[in-house]
Design an enzyme around this catalytic site. Structure first.
Site, PDB file in Angstrom:
ATOM      1  N   CYS A  92      -8.362 -17.755  14.137  1.00 40.52           N
ATOM      2  CA  CYS A  92     -10.055 -18.323  14.695  1.00 40.52           C
ATOM      3  C   CYS A  92      -9.868 -18.045  15.571  1.00 40.52           C
ATOM      4  O   CYS A  92      -8.606 -17.755  16.493  1.00 40.52           O
ATOM      5  CB  CYS A  92     -10.311 -19.180  14.048  1.00 40.52           C
ATOM      6  SG  CYS A  92      -9.785 -19.353  11.848  1.00 40.52           S
ATOM      7  N   ASN A 129      -7.821 -23.790  14.642  1.00 43.65           N
ATOM      8  CA  ASN A 129      -7.447 -22.386  14.762  1.00 43.65           C
ATOM      9  C   ASN A 129      -5.871 -22.320  14.131  1.00 43.65           C
ATOM     10  O   ASN A 129      -5.591 -23.785  14.898  1.00 43.65           O
ATOM     11  CB  ASN A 129      -7.652 -21.492  15.757  1.00 43.65           C
ATOM     12  CG  ASN A 129      -6.474 -20.421  15.549  1.00 43.65           C
ATOM     13  OD1 ASN A 129      -6.451 -20.162  14.817  1.00 43.65           O
ATOM     14  ND2 ASN A 129      -5.579 -21.090  16.453  1.00 43.65           N
ATOM     15  N   GLU A 153       8.684   4.461   8.645  1.00 43.70           N
ATOM     16  CA  GLU A 153       7.619   4.076   9.056  1.00 43.70           C
ATOM     17  C   GLU A 153       8.190   3.964  10.598  1.00 43.70           C
ATOM     18  O   GLU A 153       6.641   4.649  11.613  1.00 43.70           O
ATOM     19  CB  GLU A 153       7.376   2.664   9.395  1.00 43.70           C
ATOM     20  CG  GLU A 153       6.615   2.122   9.514  1.00 43.70           C
ATOM     21  CD  GLU A 153       4.982   2.319   9.567  1.00 43.70           C
ATOM     22  OE1 GLU A 153       4.951   2.785   8.722  1.00 43.70           O
ATOM     23  OE2 GLU A 153       4.598   2.122  10.603  1.00 43.70           O
ATOM     24  N   LYS A 193       5.452   6.081  13.211  1.00 48.67           N
ATOM     25  CA  LYS A 193       4.645   6.316  14.236  1.00 48.67           C
ATOM     26  C   LYS A 193       4.833   7.108  15.014  1.00 48.67           C
ATOM     27  O   LYS A 193       3.318   7.569  15.805  1.00 48.67           O
ATOM     28  CB  LYS A 193       5.299   4.158  14.619  1.00 48.67           C
ATOM     29  CG  LYS A 193       4.884   3.601  13.219  1.00 48.67           C
ATOM     30  CD  LYS A 193       3.250   2.462  14.431  1.00 48.67           C
ATOM     31  CE  LYS A 193       3.002   3.214  12.887  1.00 48.67           C
ATOM     32  NZ  LYS A 193       2.517   2.262  11.976  1.00 48.67           N
ATOM     33  N   HIS A 236      21.837  17.506   1.623  1.00 50.37           N
ATOM     34  CA  HIS A 236      21.483  19.030   0.544  1.00 50.37           C
ATOM     35  C   HIS A 236      20.115  19.550   1.212  1.00 50.37           C
ATOM     36  O   HIS A 236      19.637  19.598   0.284  1.00 50.37           O
ATOM     37  CB  HIS A 236      20.685  17.439  -0.674  1.00 50.37           C
ATOM     38  CG  HIS A 236      21.911  16.962  -0.767  1.00 50.37           C
ATOM     39  ND1 HIS A 236      22.475  17.049  -1.898  1.00 50.37           N
ATOM     40  CD2 HIS A 236      22.074  15.264  -0.933  1.00 50.37           C
ATOM     41  CE1 HIS A 236      23.664  16.100  -2.433  1.00 50.37           C
ATOM     42  NE2 HIS A 236      23.260  14.709  -1.764  1.00 50.37           N
TER      43      HIS A 236
HETATM   44  C1  AGP Z   1      -0.857   3.228   9.684  1.00 53.31           C
HETATM   45  O1  AGP Z   1      -0.610   3.431  11.037  1.00 53.31           O
HETATM   46  C2  AGP Z   1      -1.321   4.358   9.191  1.00 53.31           C
HETATM   47  N1  AGP Z   1      -2.340   4.657  10.696  1.00 53.31           N
HETATM   48  C3  AGP Z   1      -2.083   4.803   7.706  1.00 53.31           C
HETATM   49  O2  AGP Z   1      -0.973   5.131   7.234  1.00 53.31           O
HETATM   50  C4  AGP Z   1      -2.118   3.692   7.130  1.00 53.31           C
HETATM   51  O3  AGP Z   1      -1.239   2.876   6.883  1.00 53.31           O
HETATM   52  C5  AGP Z   1      -2.922   3.633   5.958  1.00 53.31           C
HETATM   53  O4  AGP Z   1      -4.352   4.540   5.967  1.00 53.31           O
HETATM   54  C6  AGP Z   1      -3.255   2.618   4.954  1.00 53.31           C
HETATM   55  O5  AGP Z   1      -4.751   1.847   5.322  1.00 53.31           O
HETATM   56  P1  AGP Z   1      -4.607   0.216   4.885  1.00 53.31           P
HETATM   57  O6  AGP Z   1      -3.203  -0.414   4.935  1.00 53.31           O
HETATM   58  O7  AGP Z   1      -5.386   0.214   5.496  1.00 53.31           O
HETATM   59  O8  AGP Z   1      -4.578   0.214   3.391  1.00 53.31           O
END
Ligand code: AGP
Length: 614
Positions: free
Chosen positions: A2, A104, A487, A491, A510
């Site tokens: 907050c 907060n 991930e 990114k 594979h």
């Molecule tokens: C993450 O870096 C992305 N922008 C995207 O994959 C995101 O995680 C996805 O669109 C899901 O969004 P949400 O978590 O708001 O549902």
């Protein structure tokens, strides 16, 4: 999360207070409010609840009310305890209406304090944890303590990370504030003194800024700001040097929101974990809306999500299956509802969504409800569409995320899902209480370990700069290292626009290994989890084929370190918690490479923060 602010002094005004709040909007905007002491000694409260327009509404409601301002408090809310209603909006008052508080953070022991205060005759008008502070202050003021003493004594009774500012209309020019593991600074200008959650709120209005330390108490009055320790001993104020302009300040001094959000991860994870253990040391997810009996009846779980949220869900699958022995199926939301999933009343479908508004996940959850399953959503946005529609909800408390590439909400999602996994294990008695509390304690060490990972920022930047020109990246990991690999690749794709793929390391042979040559860079997630040896063998397989190797490895793990051309070191933790740490160097790498390529990291091309189309 907050935002709080207070001001006093002959130059102080209600307009400045509201303007300061607007600059704190990024900290939450479920509601906004001010409490102002007038020249006649009354404390007037104005609160606005209008979703994202709350601050605009507050500005309208306060427009003609500047006259007779002596001192005041302001708050912009990111709800944690109590729904988004006017009664729950800050400031909160004591029974007399003469003491006001903005807060907060979370008062973890508010239930026990509230029942003690109610027994003493105090009447509560909100469902918030904050209101106990106003009544505690009232009780101590009645005993004859000054506001400073009352704040000091109250703070010693409050558990949790928080900051708050208090005002007492009977001593109208004085504000008293304190903090513990939550941001708070004070500022002074010509004829005006401030206290606020952060510098941007008062930038351009205050000339000097000072730090407030944990468990210190600051008295803000027209004559200046005085700091004290918890024993009432005066402490010297230490000045913060500020060289930001207003635009930079909105990003907290960071170059962009993405880096700000990467660096906010210690508090995002900490805030998500806080307040979720009761006095008996058990995990208590009161806000969740599903009772333990219902959770005991569940015999199968589905997790659905998109992008980064899907990757957090994948980490949770490993943890839930291991800790509860419940079968977990994992689906990309947009696939789930079209594949005729087999579920019934004994199935729990967990939707993971930062925004709570992603259409694919909303649709998947609707499908689950239609088929009779119980639904639970993990979301960062209080009152989001998914949170409203689901049977149960577990909020991450990462604060608003502006950068399109999710960072702090991802580690907060994993943290919340791990808490949920432990809660299921507790309810279903699939683990000993001692095992659960040992893992939970280790989770509480994560914020500090994240801080440690973030100190490698400059070294990671150097590695990223050396890779400008690389055309293909691969990320490999096994077990919970696999979602980290996915991930890391996502990114990089999102903000560098380069081909980057994540694979389960054992799968390379594979097929994908055919792509490996000396032009490829391979990131291996080789922290010490159960499959470390096997992952290392997979790294060897790509190394001998000429790929450049970057490893995310545990500190001091010389065996792993010897195999990498570059190493991103992270502290060791429980193997199932490792993704929270392992993903951070990969976020930083993607960030720095994208910057080196001249890309806009906050607004990558073709993407939107929330995807509300199918
Ligand atoms: C993450 O870096 C992305 N922008 C995207 O994959 C995101 O995680 C996805 O669109 C899901 O969004 P949400 O978590 O708001 O549902």
């Amino acid at each position: 999360m907050c935002g709080i602010i207070g001001s006093t002094g002959e130059a102080a005004s209600l307009n400045d207070l509201v303007e300061g709040l607007a600059r704190l909007e990024y900290r939450g905007y479920d509601s906004a409010g001010v409490a102002v002491v007038r020249a006649d000694g009354t404390l007037e409260r104005i609160r606005a609840v209008d979703g994202t327009a709350s601050l605009k509404l507050l500005a309208e409601l306060t427009k003609d009310k500047s006259d007779g301002y002596i001192a005041g408090l302001g708050h912009t809310r990111w709800a944690t305890h109590g729904r988004v209603t006017t009664d729950n909006a800050h400031p909160h008052f004591d029974c007399s209406g003469g003491v006001g508080v903005v807060h907060n953070g979370i008062v973890e022991n508010f239930r026990e304090l509230k029942s003690e205060l109610e027994k003493g005759g105090h009447v509560f008008t909100s469902q918030t944890d904050t209101e106990v502070i106003a009544h505690l202050l009232e009780a101590y003021l009645k005993e004859g303590l000054s506001l400073k003493e009352a704040v000091t004594t109250s703070m010693s009774r409050l558990r949790g990370a928080m900051s708050f500012v208090a005002i007492d209309a009977s001593d109208p020019k004085v504000l008293v504030a304190t903090k513990r593991m939550a941001p708070l600074i004070v500022g002074s200008g010509q004829g005006i003194n401030f206290v606020a959650s952060d510098i941007p709120a008062i930038l351009g209005k205050a000339d000097c800024f000072y730090q407030v330390g944990d468990d210190q108490v600051v008295v803000v009055s027209p004559d200046g700001n005085r700091l004290f320790d918890l024993f009432g001993k005066a402490v010297e104020l230490s000045e913060i040097s500020v060289e930001w302009d207003l635009e930079a300040a909105a990003r907290g001094g960071y170059q962009d929101f993405m880096s700000k959000e990467i660096f906010e991860q210690p508090s995002a994870v900490r805030d998500t974990l806080l307040g979720r253990v009761n006095e008996q040391g058990e995990i208590a997810l009161d806000e969740m809306r599903l009772d333990p009996e219902e959770l005991r009846r569940i015999n199968k779980i589905f997790i659905v999500g998109c992008g980064t949220s899907y990757h957090a869900g994948m980490v949770a699958k490993y943890a839930i299956e291991h800790w509860t022995r419940l079968p977990v199926e994992l689906d990309i939301s947009s696939e789930f509802r079209y594949r005729d999933p087999v579920l019934d009343q004994q199935t729990l479908v967990i939707g993971v969504s930062q925004s709570g508004e992603t259409l694919d996940t909303i649709a998947a959850m609707k499908e689950a409800t239609m088929l009779g399953a119980k639904t639970l959503v993990v979301s960062n946005v209080m009152g989001s569409s998914m949170a409203r529609a689901a049977d149960a909800v577990l909020y991450t408390r990462a604060g608003p995320e502006i950068g399109v590439a999710a960072t702090k909400t991802h580690t907060a999602q994993i943290s919340a899902l791990l808490v949920l996994a432990l809660y299921l294990a507790q309810v279903r008695r699939s683990m000993y209480a001692s095992e659960i509390s040992e893992i939970y304690s280790e989770m509480f060490r994560l914020p500090e370990k994240i801080e440690q990972v973030l100190t490698s920022d400059a070294a990671i930047e150097e590695v990223a700069q050396s890779m400008v020109g690389v055309k293909r990246f691969y990320f490999i990991g096994r077990h919970v290292g696999y979602p980290v690999a996915l991930e890391g690749a996502l990114k990089l794709k999102e903000i560098s626009y380069l081909p980057a793929e994540g694979y389960p390391a054992g799968e390379l042979k594979h097929g994908p290994i055919a792509m490996i040559d000396s032009d490829a860079v391979v990131f291996g997630i080789v922290t010490r989890t159960r499959l470390w040896e096997k992952t290392i063998s997979n790294v060897e397989e790509v190394r001998v084929r000429g790929a450049k190797i970057v490893l995310v490895a545990n500190e001091g793990d010389t065996e792993s370190i010897a195999l990498g051309d570059a190493i991103f070191e992270v502290p060791q933790t429980h193997p199932l918690l490792a993704p929270v740490l392992d993903v951070i160097p990969l976020q930083l790498f993607a960030y720095h490479l994208a910057l080196s390529l001249g890309n806009d990291v906050d607004r990558p091309r073709n993407l939107a923060k929330t995807v509300t189309v199918e």
